[in-house]
Design an enzyme around this catalytic site. Structure first.
Site, mmCIF file in Angstrom:
data_model
loop_
_atom_site.group_PDB
_atom_site.id
_atom_site.type_symbol
_atom_site.label_atom_id
_atom_site.label_comp_id
_atom_site.label_asym_id
_atom_site.label_seq_id
_atom_site.Cartn_x
_atom_site.Cartn_y
_atom_site.Cartn_z
ATOM 1 N N PRO A 1 0.718 -1.011 -0.090
ATOM 2 C CA PRO A 1 -0.067 0.257 0.035
ATOM 3 C C PRO A 1 0.809 1.153 0.176
ATOM 4 O O PRO A 1 1.973 1.491 0.470
ATOM 5 C CB PRO A 1 -1.304 -0.265 1.228
ATOM 6 C CG PRO A 1 -0.286 -0.980 2.178
ATOM 7 C CD PRO A 1 1.077 -1.998 1.084
ATOM 8 N N CYS A 2 0.488 2.252 -0.821
ATOM 9 C CA CYS A 2 0.648 3.499 -1.147
ATOM 10 C C CYS A 2 0.389 4.904 -0.496
ATOM 11 O O CYS A 2 0.564 5.614 -0.532
ATOM 12 C CB CYS A 2 1.274 3.424 -2.125
ATOM 13 S SG CYS A 2 0.117 4.297 -3.001
ATOM 14 N N GLN A 3 -0.211 3.781 0.478
ATOM 15 C CA GLN A 3 -0.970 5.454 1.064
ATOM 16 C C GLN A 3 -0.490 6.182 1.788
ATOM 17 O O GLN A 3 -0.729 7.775 1.988
ATOM 18 C CB GLN A 3 -2.734 5.330 2.296
ATOM 19 C CG GLN A 3 -3.479 4.398 1.478
ATOM 20 C CD GLN A 3 -3.259 2.829 2.009
ATOM 21 O OE1 GLN A 3 -1.937 2.344 1.481
ATOM 22 N NE2 GLN A 3 -4.437 1.963 1.796
ATOM 23 N N GLY A 4 0.093 5.789 2.722
ATOM 24 C CA GLY A 4 1.270 6.789 3.526
ATOM 25 C C GLY A 4 1.497 8.224 3.457
ATOM 26 O O GLY A 4 1.757 8.933 3.670
ATOM 27 N N PHE A 5 2.599 8.304 1.211
ATOM 28 C CA PHE A 5 2.796 8.759 0.391
ATOM 29 C C PHE A 5 2.116 10.111 1.105
ATOM 30 O O PHE A 5 2.627 11.269 0.438
ATOM 31 C CB PHE A 5 3.230 8.462 -0.431
ATOM 32 C CG PHE A 5 4.655 7.210 -0.254
ATOM 33 C CD1 PHE A 5 5.898 7.513 0.338
ATOM 34 C CD2 PHE A 5 4.550 6.314 -0.669
ATOM 35 C CE1 PHE A 5 6.660 7.088 -0.280
ATOM 36 C CE2 PHE A 5 5.115 5.128 -0.722
ATOM 37 C CZ PHE A 5 6.736 5.806 -0.215
#
Length: 360
Positions: free
Chosen positions: A82-86
């Site tokens: 997952p890349c939501q943090g970016f």
């Protein structure tokens, strides 16, 4: 007998990407995820591959991976983190803890030094902060000794009956060669359509549904395959699983009936379906086109002919999972597994390309 190239799958889910790699001749050693039910599906369908329930935000979890793959080299790392943090951290702190899961993949590549890797993500990541996040990911991977390319690929171009777009990073170790994007197998003139994918499956009217039946009981086909794609999905399989209708309320069925083939909420009369008026709401697939990107069970998409959402098996067909791939868990869990997966046919083409590049 020639030794098969090896792979591990991080953030594997039910294993669509690694299923494609198995079909391309890889020995998938391990699938890692934090979803226990998805891993049950993974282990059942992956030719003896191990599964590991783990939270890769913890550095200690790599020691558990080491214990499973001891004395085995890893040729390819495949992953869908997952890349939501970016989207929350901005550009200044790439190493923010909210990006730990993505960074875990980079750490795994550094740790195991595979010949190649494939990382999959949503296409929006390519444009995040005007492409800077994508560029930083590439820079990190290049710094670890890899030639890296990134590309947004459409599943329909690889024989999948679905207009699904995903971002792929493909890397090959610099001492081996250059990565490539797999050559397309299909173009708009011969895209696989919903009807070509689904027309041989039993109809399953909404009132056929059972609240307790989640499709793990052995069922039967009621017609012969009607397209080459259907024959490919059946192979030599004789049993049908995960093909269960959803029980809709009557007003939902009546609303679906008003949506023409290929239509959506914009085709409904004024005052009808007002509770859902967003882009994907009340979307009925067109039988003679690929489907839209399937969702994870939000009940916004409907069968091109029947007045209901697709069954798990129908969505699996639209994702190019063969019929002998069985999904476990509740219907909600099965929908999430199918919807979050990389289509196996895309994995297959990526696997074939990497075998050619790394000479395995």
């Amino acid at each position: 007998m020639q030794k098969k190239p090896t792979a591990i799958d991080l953030f594997a889910g039910c294993g669509g990407l690694s299923k494609g790699f198995i079909d391309a001749g890889f020995d998938v050693l391990l699938g890692v995820d934090n979803d226990e039910t998805a891993l049950k599906t993974f282990e059942y369908n992956h030719n003896g591959a191990k599964s590991l329930l783990a939270d890769l935000s913890s550095p200690d979890e790599f020691n558990r991976i080491d214990e499973i793959i001891v004395d085995k080299s890893i040729d390819v790392v495949i992953a869908g983190p997952p890349c939501q943090g970016f989207s929350l951290t901005g550009l200044r702190n790439f190493d923010d803890t909210r990006n730990t899961l993505y960074l875990a993949v980079i750490k795994a590549i550094k740790r195991y030094n595979p010949k190649a890797f494939v990382i999959e993500n949503v296409p929006g990541m390519a444009a995040l902060y005007k492409g800077e996040v994508k560029n930083k990911v590439i820079h990190r991977l290049e710094a670890h000794g890899y030639n890296v390319i990134s590309e947004i690929l459409c599943a329909a171009d690889y024989g999948v009956p679905q207009m699904r777009k995903r971002l792929f990073f493909v890397g090959v170790r610099k001492d081996i060669g250059l990565p490539k994007i797999p050559q397309q197998t299909n173009t708009p003139i011969n895209y696989i359509t919903c009807r070509q994918a689904l027309s041989d499956l039993p109809s399953r009217k909404p009132n056929d549904a059972s609240d307790n039946w989640i499709g793990l009981e052995e069922d039967v086909y009621t017609s012969e395959p009607q397209s080459e794609y259907q024959r490919k999905m059946r192979k030599n399989n004789t049993a049908l699983y995960n093909h269960v209708a959803t029980r809709h309320k009557q007003f939902v069925i009546d609303t679906i009936k008003l949506v023409p083939e290929g239509g959506n909420h914009k085709d409904l009369p004024q005052g009808v379906g007002e509770s859902r008026r967003f882009n994907e709401a009340w979307t009925r697939y067109h039988g003679d086109k690929p489907s839209k990107t399937i969702d994870t069970g939000h009940r916004n998409h409907f069968h091109y002919e029947y007045h209901r959402v697709p069954t798990i098996r129908e969505n699996a067909r639209l994702q190019s999972f063969p019929d002998d791939f069985v999904f476990f868990g509740s219907k909600t869990q099965q929908n999430r597994q199918v919807g979050n997966a990389v289509p196996p046919l895309m994995g297959y083409q990526l696997g074939l390309m990497l075998r050619e590049v790394i000479k395995l």
